[in-house]
Write a protein that holds these residues in place. Structure first.
Motif, mmCIF file in Angstrom:
data_model
loop_
_atom_site.group_PDB
_atom_site.id
_atom_site.type_symbol
_atom_site.label_atom_id
_atom_site.label_comp_id
_atom_site.label_asym_id
_atom_site.label_seq_id
_atom_site.Cartn_x
_atom_site.Cartn_y
_atom_site.Cartn_z
ATOM 1 N N VAL A 10 -23.895 7.078 31.454
ATOM 2 C CA VAL A 10 -23.530 8.473 31.651
ATOM 3 C C VAL A 10 -23.453 8.741 33.146
ATOM 4 O O VAL A 10 -24.408 8.474 33.885
ATOM 5 C CB VAL A 10 -24.537 9.428 31.000
ATOM 6 C CG1 VAL A 10 -24.242 10.874 31.372
ATOM 7 C CG2 VAL A 10 -24.538 9.247 29.484
ATOM 8 N N ALA A 11 -22.323 9.260 33.574
ATOM 9 C CA ALA A 11 -22.090 9.513 34.992
ATOM 10 C C ALA A 11 -21.824 10.989 35.239
ATOM 11 O O ALA A 11 -21.139 11.654 34.458
ATOM 12 C CB ALA A 11 -20.908 8.683 35.498
ATOM 13 N N SER A 25 -10.703 10.973 41.094
ATOM 14 C CA SER A 25 -10.419 9.541 40.990
ATOM 15 C C SER A 25 -11.650 8.745 40.574
ATOM 16 O O SER A 25 -11.557 7.813 39.777
ATOM 17 C CB SER A 25 -9.868 9.020 42.319
ATOM 18 O OG SER A 25 -8.594 9.567 42.579
ATOM 19 N N TYR A 26 -12.835 9.113 41.113
ATOM 20 C CA TYR A 26 -14.068 8.457 40.663
ATOM 21 C C TYR A 26 -14.276 8.694 39.171
ATOM 22 O O TYR A 26 -14.586 7.767 38.406
ATOM 23 C CB TYR A 26 -15.291 9.007 41.408
ATOM 24 C CG TYR A 26 -15.322 8.808 42.899
ATOM 25 C CD1 TYR A 26 -14.990 7.584 43.482
ATOM 26 C CD2 TYR A 26 -15.707 9.844 43.742
ATOM 27 C CE1 TYR A 26 -15.034 7.405 44.859
ATOM 28 C CE2 TYR A 26 -15.757 9.679 45.114
ATOM 29 C CZ TYR A 26 -15.424 8.461 45.673
ATOM 30 O OH TYR A 26 -15.476 8.310 47.034
ATOM 31 N N ALA A 27 -14.118 9.950 38.755
ATOM 32 C CA ALA A 27 -14.393 10.324 37.361
ATOM 33 C C ALA A 27 -13.451 9.628 36.390
ATOM 34 O O ALA A 27 -13.878 9.080 35.358
ATOM 35 C CB ALA A 27 -14.292 11.843 37.197
ATOM 36 N N THR A 28 -12.172 9.633 36.697
ATOM 37 C CA THR A 28 -11.205 9.036 35.761
ATOM 38 C C THR A 28 -11.350 7.514 35.708
ATOM 39 O O THR A 28 -11.181 6.913 34.646
ATOM 40 C CB THR A 28 -9.766 9.417 36.137
ATOM 41 O OG1 THR A 28 -9.504 9.058 37.504
ATOM 42 C CG2 THR A 28 -9.532 10.907 35.956
ATOM 43 N N LEU A 29 -11.679 6.894 36.838
ATOM 44 C CA LEU A 29 -11.866 5.442 36.832
ATOM 45 C C LEU A 29 -13.097 5.051 36.026
ATOM 46 O O LEU A 29 -13.041 4.130 35.194
ATOM 47 C CB LEU A 29 -11.979 4.911 38.258
ATOM 48 C CG LEU A 29 -12.202 3.394 38.389
ATOM 49 C CD1 LEU A 29 -11.122 2.598 37.670
ATOM 50 C CD2 LEU A 29 -12.287 2.987 39.857
ATOM 51 N N ALA A 35 -17.488 4.778 30.774
ATOM 52 C CA ALA A 35 -18.548 5.744 31.054
ATOM 53 C C ALA A 35 -18.251 7.083 30.396
ATOM 54 O O ALA A 35 -17.088 7.475 30.237
ATOM 55 C CB ALA A 35 -18.706 5.935 32.560
ATOM 56 N N ARG A 36 -19.300 7.763 30.003
ATOM 57 C CA ARG A 36 -19.200 9.154 29.586
ATOM 58 C C ARG A 36 -19.435 9.996 30.831
ATOM 59 O O ARG A 36 -20.469 9.833 31.491
ATOM 60 C CB ARG A 36 -20.223 9.458 28.491
ATOM 61 C CG ARG A 36 -19.923 8.710 27.185
ATOM 62 C CD ARG A 36 -21.078 8.767 26.210
ATOM 63 N NE ARG A 36 -22.166 7.889 26.638
ATOM 64 C CZ ARG A 36 -23.303 7.723 25.960
ATOM 65 N NH1 ARG A 36 -23.495 8.372 24.822
ATOM 66 N NH2 ARG A 36 -24.241 6.921 26.417
ATOM 67 N N VAL A 37 -18.509 10.883 31.151
ATOM 68 C CA VAL A 37 -18.496 11.510 32.471
ATOM 69 C C VAL A 37 -18.617 13.022 32.391
ATOM 70 O O VAL A 37 -17.871 13.680 31.656
ATOM 71 C CB VAL A 37 -17.200 11.143 33.230
ATOM 72 C CG1 VAL A 37 -17.217 11.767 34.630
ATOM 73 C CG2 VAL A 37 -17.035 9.628 33.335
ATOM 74 N N ALA A 70 -15.631 13.031 28.063
ATOM 75 C CA ALA A 70 -16.007 13.819 29.230
ATOM 76 C C ALA A 70 -16.316 15.248 28.835
ATOM 77 O O ALA A 70 -15.833 15.756 27.816
ATOM 78 C CB ALA A 70 -14.887 13.808 30.271
ATOM 79 N N ILE A 71 -17.138 15.889 29.651
ATOM 80 C CA ILE A 71 -17.389 17.317 29.541
ATOM 81 C C ILE A 71 -17.258 17.914 30.936
ATOM 82 O O ILE A 71 -17.333 17.203 31.945
ATOM 83 C CB ILE A 71 -18.783 17.645 28.960
ATOM 84 C CG1 ILE A 71 -19.891 17.050 29.845
ATOM 85 C CG2 ILE A 71 -18.894 17.154 27.527
ATOM 86 C CD1 ILE A 71 -21.291 17.524 29.452
ATOM 87 N N GLY A 72 -17.070 19.229 30.994
ATOM 88 C CA GLY A 72 -16.928 19.906 32.267
ATOM 89 C C GLY A 72 -18.131 20.758 32.593
ATOM 90 O O GLY A 72 -18.891 21.165 31.712
#
Length: 307
Positions: A10-11, A25-29, A35-37, A70-72
């Motif tokens: 989890v990131a 870019s970090y999140a999408t990569l 990873a769950r972001v 992902a969640i926001g």
């Protein structure tokens, strides 16, 4: 070499709502590697005002559409309560936090004596306190799991200096000191902390600098996508470096480290200002510089606080 995956991890990536942007870019990569972001962004512009170009929900949807998870979140990193809310959101959703990439930032341009007090507090609040609060909020969950990767975003401006960015530079050098010390305290808990100093054509450059500068940067490959792999590597379990500083731009990467000159020898006579002045050339001679040692997790007994 096998692919570096983040399955089960989890990131949290702060400041990830802009496009083009390093955080995005970090999140999408990371998400593309399993990873769950948690995608965090307060929603203000690069100078701390206005609205950003994309937004959290757009980046989250981008990840989901690509098959990721992902969640926001739009809480601020600049307060302890905001940072706790960000981390709690990840914990409530997935039960753990393994990675934090502290990317959020604002950088208004002004000469040192022309910054408003509010601007100074905002820059220091997001960059330095934002790192402190986010690392603090994630520290206990990481300690509990015996694992963590902290990727703290600084800037080459912190060591090179740049007119109109005195407060930003001060906060970003503070990030380096924080990270080097966290690397020592996190060692026994499996927490690694490193600093990345990226350079890329982002929404900040495109909205705050001359168009020719941004175009030149793009032409030279200085894109967020060319930096993101360095952040991902620092966030991976196979990267066991800690307390280091890495510069990344346009697909290149190098380590920045500190060194000291040999300096002047202590003589038999008491030191005087005149003696210092007479030895200036010797003091600043960099010929035989020695690297400053990496942070040591083993604290000498004489440096431990009294019980």
């Amino acid at each position: 070499m096998h692919d570096l995956r983040f399955d089960g991890r989890v990131a949290i990536v702060t400041g990830a709502g802009g496009n083009p942007g390093l955080g995005r870019s970090y999140a999408t990569l990371l998400a593309s590697r399993g990873a769950r972001v948690l995608v965090n962004d307060l929603g203000v512009g690069p100078d701390g005002r206005g609205a950003i170009g994309t937004g959290v929900n757009t980046v989250v949807q981008e990840i989901i559409d690509a098959g990721g998870e992902a969640i926001g979140n739009s809480d601020t990193v600049a307060t302890a309560a905001g940072a706790r809310a960000i981390v709690d959101s990840a914990l409530d959703t997935w039960g753990r936090v393994d990675i934090v990439i502290n990317n959020a930032g604002v950088a208004p341009f002004a000469l040192f004596d022309e910054f408003s007090e509010d601007e100074i507090e905002s820059v220091v609040g997001v960059h330095l306190f934002g790192h402190i609060w986010m690392c603090r909020a994630a520290w206990q969950p990481m300690k509990k799991n015996g694992y963590g990767r902290l990727v703290n975003v600084s800037s080459g401006v912190a060591v090179s200096g740049l007119s109109f960015q005195s407060i930003y530079a001060a906060a970003k050098l503070g990030v380096v000191g924080l990270t080097r010390t966290l690397s020592t305290e996190g060692h026994k808990y499996g927490i690694c902390a490193n600093t990345i100093m990226p350079a890329a054509d982002t929404l900040a450059w495109q909205t705050m600098l001359e168009p020719a500068f941004s175009a030149r940067a793009r032409a030279n490959g200085l894109t967020p996508e060319a930096v993101a792999p360095v952040g991902a590597w620092l966030a991976h379990e196979s990267c066991t470096f800690s307390g280091r500083i890495f510069q990344a731009q346009g697909g290149s990467i190098n380590e920045l480290y500190f060194s000291t000159t040999s300096g002047m020898d202590r003589g038999a006579d008491p030191l005087t200002p005149e003696a210092v002045a007479s030895k200036t050339a010797e003091i600043v001679d960099r010929t035989d510089s020695t690297p400053v040692p990496d942070p040591d997790p083993e604290v000498p007994d004489h440096m431990r606080p009294k019980q």
